[in-house]
Design an enzyme around this catalytic site. Structure first.
Site, short mmCIF file in Angstrom:
data_model
loop_
_atom_site.label_atom_id
_atom_site.label_comp_id
_atom_site.label_asym_id
_atom_site.label_seq_id
_atom_site.Cartn_x
_atom_site.Cartn_y
_atom_site.Cartn_z
N LYS A 132 8.49 -0.78 -10.33
CA LYS A 132 8.15 -0.86 -8.90
C LYS A 132 7.67 0.51 -8.46
O LYS A 132 8.04 1.52 -9.05
CB LYS A 132 9.38 -1.24 -8.08
CG LYS A 132 9.07 -1.87 -6.74
CD LYS A 132 8.81 -3.35 -6.88
CE LYS A 132 8.33 -3.97 -5.61
NZ LYS A 132 8.33 -5.44 -5.71
N ASP A 182 2.93 -5.42 -2.66
CA ASP A 182 4.24 -5.72 -2.08
C ASP A 182 4.02 -5.49 -0.59
O ASP A 182 2.87 -5.52 -0.12
CB ASP A 182 5.34 -4.82 -2.69
CG ASP A 182 6.75 -5.29 -2.35
OD1 ASP A 182 7.24 -6.21 -3.00
OD2 ASP A 182 7.36 -4.74 -1.40
#
Ligand code: 2IT
Length: 445
Positions: free
Chosen positions: A124, A164
């Site tokens: 991430k 995201d």
């Protein structure tokens, strides 16, 4: 292993990383008994190794705003675990971004990606950059400056970022353009790309669609159907949009959406026009949902309220971590909600999950429910590697199959002696076992 012992060690080392510690505790608590039936895991210190990221990159992102002023942000990429494939996971651009949040997201991503059955490790990244109110040119300059640092550490077989919160198709386009210029390669290094340069059909819808397919499976198992059910959704971004669209298509009534400014209640539910307007609202970059009620007379705006104060059958948090608290869960339960499918990553606090489980309300965690997004990213990687593109029907069919498999894995590993399905345990055990086995077989690295 003993969860409390491991947690106190992590607490001493990373005491200020609240979200990371919360995500780790949830996984360890639910896998502890299964893990302890495998002495080979203990001998290989799988737990001690899995909770630490492989590496973290932190970098400065300097860019110039429209006034000619210099702006400085921090960029990150957490490469958490690559036991089953290249690091894979989104980039989040939001002022709240810090290491704790990206470590929690990266950790969750490991198990989510394992659940998809596709070969993807967990990672991430992101930045504390705030897209709110920024011009298109500012967004582009920021994305270019961000990629100028990140590009050396990613690659189609190394680490494949995606979107995201705050990173959608537009940002992926700017990031990809800069990557290509620097690397001199047109590869599937990012997913969520535009359709003209290697993106996959259905990727924008996939997280929300997959979540609704998962809910359908939960309901069918209990002899229920989503048709005519009242659904409350929080958020109004890409994920909320996909969920609202699919739930509406299947005959549910989406009566609530929400934003940081408050909640919208619309007893008439969503329709095509309202769903399309969600995209317009998001594209305005203002992060407010209030204008929805100005445009549609059947809708009312409640400033400062959450979607959870509105009576519904099915609650689908689609916004942010820890957005649904214990008190919210109690209110939903009191109002008769009988199913909660977490679509945001770690959208419910531990107290909320405990309240749902105590009341024996159907509850499923984000890493299972929202896995359709990254699964379709995996399908995008496959298409890129094969230099082909599949039709929307093909992608949607594969997405359906993947969500059915994830649901099946949760039921297999999470069904309790009394018949109640602990989807949190099911998802964690199924994801963890796959990654732990892969780590074991690849030696001490
Ligand atoms: O949380 C997630 O799974 C995402 N933001 C999507 C990640 C991806 O690589 O598509």
């Amino acid at each position: 292993m003993n969860t409390n012992e491991i947690m106190s060690r992590l607490q001493a080392k990373y005491g200020n990383e609240k979200e990371y510690l919360q995500a780790v505790r949830e996984v360890l608590e639910t896998v502890e008994d299964v893990y302890n039936r495998h002495p080979e895991f203990e001998a290989a210190k799988i737990v001690e190794r899995i909770v630490e990221p492989d590496r973290i990159f932190t970098f400065k992102v300097t860019w110039v705003d429209d006034n000619g002023d210099i702006q400085v942000n921090t960029g990150y990429r957490v490469q958490f675990n690559a036991a089953i494939g290249p690091y894979k996971g989104g980039l989040r651009f939001h002022p709240s971004v810090n290491l704790s949040i990206l470590k929690f997201l990266g950790f969750e991503q490991i198990f989510k990606n394992a659940l998809t059955t596709l070969p993807m490790g967990g990672g991430k990244g992101g930045s504390d950059f705030n897209p709110k109110g920024k011009s298109d040119a500012e967004i582009m300059r920021f994305c270019q400056a961000f990629m100028l640092e990140l590009w050396r550490n990613i690659g189609p077989d190394t680490d494949v970022p995606a979107g995201d919160i705050g990173v959608g198709g537009r940002e992926i386009g700017y990031l990809f353009g800069m990557y290509k210029k620097l690397a001199r390669e047109h590869t599937g290094v990012l997913t969520g790309k535009g359709l003209t340069y290697g993106g996959s059909l259905v990727r924008p819808e996939a997280t929300g669609y997959g979540a609704v397919y998962f809910v359908q499976h939960m309901l069918h198992l209990q002899g229920k159907d989503i048709k005519d059910k009242k659904v409350s959704i929080s958020g109004f971004g890409n994920v909320a949009w996909g969920a609202a669209k699919k739930a509406t298509q299947l005959g549910a009534h989406v009566i609530a959406i929400s934003g940081p400014d408050g909640a919208i209640y619309d007893p008439e539910g969503m329709n095509d026009e309202k769903i399309a307007y969600m995209l317009e609202l998001r594209a305005s970059n203002n992060d407010v949902v209030a204008p929805f009620a100005e445009k549609f007379p059947s809708a009312t705006f409640y400033p400062g309220k959450k979607a959870w104060s509105i009576k519904c059958d099915i609650a689908m948090p689609c916004a942010f971590q820890n957005e649904l608290t214990g008190a919210d869960a109690e209110e939903l339960i009191k109002n008769g909600t009988w199913c909660c499918a977490e679509v945001s990553n770690m959208g419910c606090t531990p107290e909320a999950i405990a309240a749902f489980q105590k009341a024996k309300i159907m509850f499923a965690p984000g890493k299972a429910v929202n896995a359709g997004g990254v699964a379709t990213s995996g399908l995008e990687m496959t298409q890129n590697a094969m230099h082909i593109s599949w039709s929307a029907e093909e992608v949607d069919k594969k997405l359906h199959e993947i969500m059915a498999n994830i649901h099946h894995a949760c039921v297999e590993h999470g069904t309790q002696p009394d018949g109640y399905i602990n989807y949190v345990k099911g998802a964690n055990v199924a994801g963890f076992m796959k990654v732990a086995t892969a780590m074991l077989e690849q030696g001490i690295i």
